[in-house]
Scaffold this motif. Structure first.
Motif, PDB file in Angstrom:
ATOM      1  N   ARG A  76      -9.186  38.078  17.172  1.00 26.60           N
ATOM      2  CA  ARG A  76      -9.188  36.915  18.068  1.00 26.60           C
ATOM      3  C   ARG A  76      -9.627  37.404  19.445  1.00 26.60           C
ATOM      4  O   ARG A  76      -9.061  38.373  19.954  1.00 26.60           O
ATOM      5  CB  ARG A  76      -7.802  36.282  18.130  1.00 26.60           C
ATOM      6  CG  ARG A  76      -7.366  35.729  16.762  1.00 26.60           C
ATOM      7  CD  ARG A  76      -5.938  35.301  16.787  1.00 26.60           C
ATOM      8  NE  ARG A  76      -5.107  36.506  16.978  1.00 26.60           N
ATOM      9  CZ  ARG A  76      -3.816  36.559  16.736  1.00 26.60           C
ATOM     10  NH1 ARG A  76      -3.177  35.511  16.313  1.00 26.60           N
ATOM     11  NH2 ARG A  76      -3.144  37.675  16.928  1.00 26.60           N
ATOM     12  N   ALA A  77     -10.619  36.759  20.003  1.00 27.37           N
ATOM     13  CA  ALA A  77     -11.229  37.192  21.268  1.00 27.37           C
ATOM     14  C   ALA A  77     -10.178  37.502  22.330  1.00 27.37           C
ATOM     15  O   ALA A  77      -9.291  36.694  22.594  1.00 27.37           O
ATOM     16  CB  ALA A  77     -12.182  36.125  21.779  1.00 27.37           C
ATOM     17  N   GLY A  78     -10.271  38.706  22.905  1.00 24.93           N
ATOM     18  CA  GLY A  78      -9.388  39.110  23.990  1.00 24.93           C
ATOM     19  C   GLY A  78      -8.004  39.545  23.570  1.00 24.93           C
ATOM     20  O   GLY A  78      -7.199  39.935  24.402  1.00 24.93           O
ATOM     21  N   ASN A  79      -7.695  39.491  22.277  1.00 20.05           N
ATOM     22  CA  ASN A  79      -6.360  39.850  21.800  1.00 20.05           C
ATOM     23  C   ASN A  79      -6.431  41.201  21.074  1.00 20.05           C
ATOM     24  O   ASN A  79      -7.091  41.303  20.034  1.00 20.05           O
ATOM     25  CB  ASN A  79      -5.827  38.774  20.858  1.00 20.05           C
ATOM     26  CG  ASN A  79      -4.371  38.968  20.532  1.00 20.05           C
ATOM     27  OD1 ASN A  79      -3.815  40.045  20.682  1.00 20.05           O
ATOM     28  ND2 ASN A  79      -3.736  37.911  20.053  1.00 20.05           N
ATOM     29  N   PRO A  80      -5.770  42.241  21.581  1.00 20.22           N
ATOM     30  CA  PRO A  80      -5.832  43.559  20.945  1.00 20.22           C
ATOM     31  C   PRO A  80      -4.968  43.676  19.687  1.00 20.22           C
ATOM     32  O   PRO A  80      -5.008  44.684  18.999  1.00 20.22           O
ATOM     33  CB  PRO A  80      -5.326  44.507  22.032  1.00 20.22           C
ATOM     34  CG  PRO A  80      -4.399  43.656  22.829  1.00 20.22           C
ATOM     35  CD  PRO A  80      -4.990  42.264  22.818  1.00 20.22           C
ATOM     36  N   LEU A  81      -4.182  42.648  19.373  1.00 22.85           N
ATOM     37  CA  LEU A  81      -3.326  42.659  18.193  1.00 22.85           C
ATOM     38  C   LEU A  81      -4.005  41.860  17.084  1.00 22.85           C
ATOM     39  O   LEU A  81      -4.296  40.672  17.248  1.00 22.85           O
ATOM     40  CB  LEU A  81      -1.969  42.048  18.543  1.00 22.85           C
ATOM     41  CG  LEU A  81      -0.850  42.287  17.547  1.00 22.85           C
ATOM     42  CD1 LEU A  81      -0.559  43.780  17.430  1.00 22.85           C
ATOM     43  CD2 LEU A  81       0.392  41.551  17.996  1.00 22.85           C
ATOM     44  N   VAL A  82      -4.278  42.523  15.964  1.00 22.19           N
ATOM     45  CA  VAL A  82      -5.015  41.892  14.866  1.00 22.19           C
ATOM     46  C   VAL A  82      -4.090  41.734  13.659  1.00 22.19           C
ATOM     47  O   VAL A  82      -3.636  42.729  13.089  1.00 22.19           O
ATOM     48  CB  VAL A  82      -6.245  42.743  14.467  1.00 22.19           C
ATOM     49  CG1 VAL A  82      -7.047  42.045  13.375  1.00 22.19           C
ATOM     50  CG2 VAL A  82      -7.112  43.038  15.677  1.00 22.19           C
ATOM     51  N   PRO A  83      -3.810  40.490  13.250  1.00 17.89           N
ATOM     52  CA  PRO A  83      -2.997  40.284  12.056  1.00 17.89           C
ATOM     53  C   PRO A  83      -3.840  40.530  10.802  1.00 17.89           C
ATOM     54  O   PRO A  83      -5.011  40.144  10.744  1.00 17.89           O
ATOM     55  CB  PRO A  83      -2.585  38.812  12.164  1.00 17.89           C
ATOM     56  CG  PRO A  83      -3.681  38.177  12.945  1.00 17.89           C
ATOM     57  CD  PRO A  83      -4.195  39.236  13.886  1.00 17.89           C
ATOM     58  N   VAL A  84      -3.235  41.189   9.818  1.00 20.36           N
ATOM     59  CA  VAL A  84      -3.933  41.507   8.574  1.00 20.36           C
ATOM     60  C   VAL A  84      -2.964  41.271   7.418  1.00 20.36           C
ATOM     61  O   VAL A  84      -1.797  41.654   7.494  1.00 20.36           O
ATOM     62  CB  VAL A  84      -4.390  42.992   8.548  1.00 20.36           C
ATOM     63  CG1 VAL A  84      -5.106  43.328   7.253  1.00 20.36           C
ATOM     64  CG2 VAL A  84      -5.271  43.311   9.743  1.00 20.36           C
ATOM     65  N   ALA A  85      -3.447  40.664   6.356  1.00 23.73           N
ATOM     66  CA  ALA A  85      -2.637  40.487   5.147  1.00 23.73           C
ATOM     67  C   ALA A  85      -3.508  40.821   3.941  1.00 23.73           C
ATOM     68  O   ALA A  85      -4.711  40.566   3.941  1.00 23.73           O
ATOM     69  CB  ALA A  85      -2.107  39.065   5.048  1.00 23.73           C
ATOM     70  N   PHE A  86      -2.880  41.401   2.940  1.00 24.84           N
ATOM     71  CA  PHE A  86      -3.603  41.715   1.701  1.00 24.84           C
ATOM     72  C   PHE A  86      -2.627  41.669   0.531  1.00 24.84           C
ATOM     73  O   PHE A  86      -1.428  41.871   0.690  1.00 24.84           O
ATOM     74  CB  PHE A  86      -4.305  43.074   1.779  1.00 24.84           C
ATOM     75  CG  PHE A  86      -3.403  44.229   2.126  1.00 24.84           C
ATOM     76  CD1 PHE A  86      -2.740  44.924   1.133  1.00 24.84           C
ATOM     77  CD2 PHE A  86      -3.223  44.606   3.446  1.00 24.84           C
ATOM     78  CE1 PHE A  86      -1.910  45.990   1.456  1.00 24.84           C
ATOM     79  CE2 PHE A  86      -2.397  45.666   3.779  1.00 24.84           C
ATOM     80  CZ  PHE A  86      -1.737  46.362   2.776  1.00 24.84           C
ATOM     81  N   LYS A  87      -3.168  41.385  -0.645  1.00 26.71           N
ATOM     82  CA  LYS A  87      -2.357  41.308  -1.851  1.00 26.71           C
ATOM     83  C   LYS A  87      -2.110  42.703  -2.400  1.00 26.71           C
ATOM     84  O   LYS A  87      -3.004  43.551  -2.384  1.00 26.71           O
ATOM     85  CB  LYS A  87      -3.061  40.470  -2.920  1.00 26.71           C
ATOM     86  CG  LYS A  87      -3.218  39.023  -2.536  1.00 26.71           C
ATOM     87  CD  LYS A  87      -3.971  38.266  -3.605  1.00 26.71           C
ATOM     88  CE  LYS A  87      -4.162  36.821  -3.182  1.00 26.71           C
ATOM     89  NZ  LYS A  87      -4.940  36.070  -4.178  1.00 26.71           N
TER      90      LYS A  87
END
Length: 122
Positions: A76-87
């Protein structure tokens, strides 16, 4: 109690955190992590990927290793925290106790600290 847990929204999916890490072979557990990439404060492009391994807790044998999964679609632009999900691919695992080890790796080969969680398949 389900009402007490906060629901997570990830990529238009609603994830309900579990208080129990025991799964049946027919279930489809999802791992949710957040990757911090300070370069994303000023740049929209992530050169970071996530990898995970599943280890048998009894034998300490690696039973699965993922390829690197790019996370650029989740930035997300400007946000250094990236949510990630995987099965978790539990259909190919036997009944038993396991550990999932997750880490992030950037294009220059630097890695994050490994994060782990135990789970079992019944």
């Amino acid at each position: 109690v389900v009402e007490d847990r906060h629901r997570l929204i990830f990529n238009n999916m609603e994830l309900l955190p579990s208080a129990d890490y025991r799964f049946t072979k027919s279930s489809q557990p999802v791992v949710y992590v957040e990757v911090y990439d300070p370069a994303l404060k000023t740049d929209h492009v992530s050169k970071v990927g996530v990898q995970f391994e599943i280890v048998d807790r009894k034998t300490h044998a690696k039973t699965f290793a993922s390829d690197a999964m790019p996370i650029d679609n989740f930035v997300r632009a400007g946000n250094p925290l990236v949510p990630v999900a995987f099965k978790l691919p539990i259909a190919q695992l036997q009944t038993g106790s396991y550990r999932v080890d997750v880490l992030a790796r950037d294009a220059s080969g630097r890695t994050s600290s490994m994060r782990s969680a135990d789970f079992s398949i019944e």
